[in-house]
Design a protein around this motif. Structure first.
Motif, PDB file in Angstrom:
ATOM      1  N   LEU A 139      27.940  10.905  72.405  1.00  0.00           N
ATOM      2  CA  LEU A 139      27.213   9.777  71.804  1.00  0.00           C
ATOM      3  C   LEU A 139      25.748  10.154  71.571  1.00  0.00           C
ATOM      4  CD1 LEU A 139      28.808   6.804  73.771  1.00  0.00           C
ATOM      5  CD2 LEU A 139      28.894   7.136  71.295  1.00  0.00           C
ATOM      6  N   SER A 140      25.158  10.929  72.490  1.00  0.00           N
ATOM      7  CA  SER A 140      23.774  11.399  72.270  1.00  0.00           C
ATOM      8  C   SER A 140      23.716  12.289  71.046  1.00  0.00           C
ATOM      9  CB  SER A 140      23.260  12.196  73.475  1.00  0.00           C
ATOM     10  OG  SER A 140      23.343  11.425  74.632  1.00  0.00           O
ATOM     11  N   LYS A 141      24.740  13.153  70.892  1.00  0.00           N
ATOM     12  CA  LYS A 141      24.779  14.034  69.715  1.00  0.00           C
ATOM     13  C   LYS A 141      24.840  13.185  68.441  1.00  0.00           C
ATOM     14  CE  LYS A 141      25.042  18.028  71.821  1.00  0.00           C
ATOM     15  NZ  LYS A 141      24.032  19.053  71.741  1.00  0.00           N
ATOM     16  N   TYR A 142      25.615  12.111  68.508  1.00  0.00           N
ATOM     17  CA  TYR A 142      25.732  11.221  67.353  1.00  0.00           C
ATOM     18  C   TYR A 142      24.347  10.647  67.001  1.00  0.00           C
ATOM     19  CZ  TYR A 142      27.099   7.359  64.341  1.00  0.00           C
ATOM     20  OH  TYR A 142      27.205   6.512  63.267  1.00  0.00           O
ATOM     21  N   HIS A 143      23.698  10.075  68.027  1.00  0.00           N
ATOM     22  CA  HIS A 143      22.408   9.420  67.765  1.00  0.00           C
ATOM     23  C   HIS A 143      21.342  10.426  67.333  1.00  0.00           C
ATOM     24  CE1 HIS A 143      23.848   5.526  68.883  1.00  0.00           C
ATOM     25  NE2 HIS A 143      24.296   5.973  70.048  1.00  0.00           N
ATOM     26  N   GLY A 144      21.489  11.683  67.752  1.00  0.00           N
ATOM     27  CA  GLY A 144      20.503  12.706  67.376  1.00  0.00           C
ATOM     28  C   GLY A 144      20.805  13.372  66.043  1.00  0.00           C
ATOM     29  N   LEU A 174      30.792   5.048  64.860  1.00  0.00           N
ATOM     30  CA  LEU A 174      30.186   4.945  66.197  1.00  0.00           C
ATOM     31  C   LEU A 174      30.987   4.016  67.108  1.00  0.00           C
ATOM     32  CD1 LEU A 174      27.837   5.449  68.184  1.00  0.00           C
ATOM     33  CD2 LEU A 174      26.595   3.583  67.072  1.00  0.00           C
ATOM     34  N   ASP A 175      31.467   2.887  66.553  1.00  0.00           N
ATOM     35  CA  ASP A 175      32.162   1.921  67.423  1.00  0.00           C
ATOM     36  C   ASP A 175      33.438   2.540  68.017  1.00  0.00           C
ATOM     37  OD1 ASP A 175      33.448   1.938  65.008  1.00  0.00           O
ATOM     38  OD2 ASP A 175      33.772  -0.229  64.908  1.00  0.00           O
ATOM     39  N   GLN A 176      34.050   3.446  67.274  1.00  0.00           N
ATOM     40  CA  GLN A 176      35.269   4.064  67.797  1.00  0.00           C
ATOM     41  C   GLN A 176      34.936   5.076  68.918  1.00  0.00           C
ATOM     42  OE1 GLN A 176      37.705   4.635  64.526  1.00  0.00           O
ATOM     43  NE2 GLN A 176      39.569   4.893  65.705  1.00  0.00           N
ATOM     44  N   LEU A 177      33.830   5.785  68.732  1.00  0.00           N
ATOM     45  CA  LEU A 177      33.397   6.726  69.779  1.00  0.00           C
ATOM     46  C   LEU A 177      33.072   5.967  71.059  1.00  0.00           C
ATOM     47  CD1 LEU A 177      31.007   8.974  67.635  1.00  0.00           C
ATOM     48  CD2 LEU A 177      33.259   9.620  68.514  1.00  0.00           C
ATOM     49  N   GLU A 178      32.389   4.826  70.885  1.00  0.00           N
ATOM     50  CA  GLU A 178      32.025   4.006  72.050  1.00  0.00           C
ATOM     51  C   GLU A 178      33.278   3.448  72.727  1.00  0.00           C
ATOM     52  OE1 GLU A 178      27.570   2.492  70.775  1.00  0.00           O
ATOM     53  OE2 GLU A 178      29.306   1.318  70.128  1.00  0.00           O
ATOM     54  N   HIS A 179      34.258   3.108  71.906  1.00  0.00           N
ATOM     55  CA  HIS A 179      35.523   2.575  72.412  1.00  0.00           C
ATOM     56  C   HIS A 179      36.244   3.633  73.275  1.00  0.00           C
ATOM     57  CE1 HIS A 179      39.192   0.324  72.512  1.00  0.00           C
ATOM     58  NE2 HIS A 179      39.850   1.235  71.817  1.00  0.00           N
ATOM     59  N   PHE A 180      36.251   4.880  72.812  1.00  0.00           N
ATOM     60  CA  PHE A 180      36.909   5.968  73.555  1.00  0.00           C
ATOM     61  C   PHE A 180      36.156   6.251  74.861  1.00  0.00           C
ATOM     62  CE2 PHE A 180      39.008   8.157  69.626  1.00  0.00           C
ATOM     63  CZ  PHE A 180      39.719   6.987  69.390  1.00  0.00           C
ATOM     64  N   TYR A 181      34.842   6.175  74.785  1.00  0.00           N
ATOM     65  CA  TYR A 181      34.016   6.369  75.997  1.00  0.00           C
ATOM     66  C   TYR A 181      34.396   5.317  77.050  1.00  0.00           C
ATOM     67  CZ  TYR A 181      29.869   5.310  78.831  1.00  0.00           C
ATOM     68  OH  TYR A 181      29.038   5.002  79.862  1.00  0.00           O
ATOM     69  N   GLU A 182      34.513   4.064  76.594  1.00  0.00           N
ATOM     70  CA  GLU A 182      34.871   2.982  77.532  1.00  0.00           C
ATOM     71  C   GLU A 182      36.284   3.170  78.083  1.00  0.00           C
ATOM     72  OE1 GLU A 182      34.074  -0.603  75.320  1.00  0.00           O
ATOM     73  OE2 GLU A 182      31.946  -0.069  75.314  1.00  0.00           O
ATOM     74  N   THR A 213      23.794  22.643  70.366  1.00  0.00           N
ATOM     75  CA  THR A 213      25.095  22.382  69.732  1.00  0.00           C
ATOM     76  C   THR A 213      25.055  21.088  68.913  1.00  0.00           C
ATOM     77  OG1 THR A 213      25.898  21.291  71.727  1.00  0.00           O
ATOM     78  CG2 THR A 213      26.472  23.608  71.449  1.00  0.00           C
ATOM     79  N   THR A 214      25.853  21.075  67.856  1.00  0.00           N
ATOM     80  CA  THR A 214      25.900  19.900  66.973  1.00  0.00           C
ATOM     81  C   THR A 214      26.973  18.920  67.451  1.00  0.00           C
ATOM     82  OG1 THR A 214      27.608  20.854  65.581  1.00  0.00           O
ATOM     83  CG2 THR A 214      25.326  21.347  64.981  1.00  0.00           C
ATOM     84  N   PHE A 215      27.007  17.787  66.788  1.00  0.00           N
ATOM     85  CA  PHE A 215      28.048  16.789  67.064  1.00  0.00           C
ATOM     86  C   PHE A 215      29.425  17.425  66.890  1.00  0.00           C
ATOM     87  CE2 PHE A 215      31.183  13.768  65.773  1.00  0.00           C
ATOM     88  CZ  PHE A 215      31.005  12.711  66.646  1.00  0.00           C
ATOM     89  N   MET A 216      29.613  18.129  65.781  1.00  0.00           N
ATOM     90  CA  MET A 216      30.917  18.720  65.455  1.00  0.00           C
ATOM     91  C   MET A 216      31.340  19.748  66.512  1.00  0.00           C
ATOM     92  SD  MET A 216      33.473  19.216  63.383  1.00  0.00           S
ATOM     93  CE  MET A 216      34.410  20.357  62.389  1.00  0.00           C
ATOM     94  N   GLN A 217      30.405  20.591  66.915  1.00  0.00           N
ATOM     95  CA  GLN A 217      30.732  21.605  67.930  1.00  0.00           C
ATOM     96  C   GLN A 217      31.113  20.926  69.250  1.00  0.00           C
ATOM     97  OE1 GLN A 217      27.052  23.702  67.401  1.00  0.00           O
ATOM     98  NE2 GLN A 217      27.988  25.321  66.174  1.00  0.00           N
ATOM     99  N   SER A 218      30.447  19.825  69.534  1.00  0.00           N
ATOM    100  CA  SER A 218      30.759  19.076  70.757  1.00  0.00           C
ATOM    101  C   SER A 218      32.118  18.387  70.636  1.00  0.00           C
ATOM    102  CB  SER A 218      29.683  18.027  71.021  1.00  0.00           C
ATOM    103  OG  SER A 218      28.426  18.643  71.042  1.00  0.00           O
TER     104      SER A 218
END
Ligand SMILES: [Fe+2]
Ligand SMILES: [Fe+2]
Length: 250
Positions: free
Chosen positions: A107-112, A122-130, A176-181
């Motif tokens: 999520l930090s990679k996303y925001h950066g 983003l909402d789907q990433l947050e959903h998976f995190y939860e 590292t980028t979002f994609m690499q992560s």
């Protein structure tokens, strides 16, 4: 110095073909300074076996607690299938905790990221995190129900913690980028799916049908994570606007 560093940026000199003259000198230097060891790789194998025979185990299982759990009688508490289940529950707990950390870093990679248009929603990433966080809580509750201690580190929990260190390092690396992560998260999700499947079978082998049912729900969510993460990687890899995410500049 700074100018020199800047001029070096983007130039990969790791291959021998970058400079044949220098690479031959490097090879000569390496040969002169590193005397070849005697013997064969089979000797290394034999040495490993010698060390294995002398080594302590990687850890041990905590004693079953006195609290009244689903394994209430003493015989069930000490059975090998129960012990294996408790070990693997400890592993799942450690892994889901790492999953939460991995998604947090993603999520930090996303925001950066400068170009969010090419990233997944983003909402789907947050959903998976939860979901990872909920899985962690679910496993912790089951360990307690079975009379175990979720704060204890089981041998498999220890191993999985060490094995996943590299993933956490990649995702936490500022370079590292979002994609690499996301590619690292993909590896974690593949393992996650396989381990939940085994855990469900172990719960059934211990006649814990209700527990297996709640794990089936978690596995269903993990399948959704894996499917989406795989799809996002495919889409981003084929999207030329997302090429910067791959850091392939020369
Ligand atoms: Fe997970
Ligand atoms: Fe997951």
């Amino acid at each position: 110095m700074k100018d020199l560093m800047n001029s070096n940026q983007g130039i990969n000199r790791t291959g021998m073909m970058a400079s044949l003259v220098d690479s031959l000198e490097t090879k000569e230097g390496a040969e002169a300074l590193t005397p070849p060891s005697e013997g064969f790789s089979s000797d290394l194998g034999e040495n490993r076996i010698r060390y294995m025979r002398e080594a302590e185990p990687i850890g041990s299982m905590p004693k079953p607690g006195k609290t009244k759990g689903l394994f209430s009688n003493a015989k069930a508490k000490m059975s090998p299938t129960r012990t294996l289940l408790m070990d693997k529950l400890g592993e799942r707990l450690a892994f889901e905790r790492s999953g939460v950390r991995l998604y947090e870093a993603l999520l930090s990679k996303y925001h950066g990221s400068a170009n969010k248009d090419v990233l997944p929603p983003l909402d789907q990433l947050e959903h998976f995190y939860e979901a990872e966080l909920n899985h962690f809580t679910l496993v912790s509750d089951v360990i307690l129900e079975l009379g175990g201690d979720p704060t204890a580190v089981t041998p498999s929990a220890d191993i999985t913690g060490v094995a996943s260190c590299g993933w956490v390092q990649v995702v936490a690396d500022p370079r590292t980028t979002f994609m690499q992560s996301l590619e690292v998260i993909h590896m974690a999700e593949l393992v996650d799916n396989a381990c939940w499947e085994l855990l469900i079978e172990l719960a059934r082998a211990n006649n814990l049908e209700e527990v297996a049912g709640s794990f089936e729900e978690a596995l269903e969510e993990e399948r959704e994570h894996l499917e989406n993460v795989s799809q996002w990687i495919r889409e981003m890899s084929l999207n030329k606007d997302a090429i910067n995410e791959l850091q392939l500049s020369q």
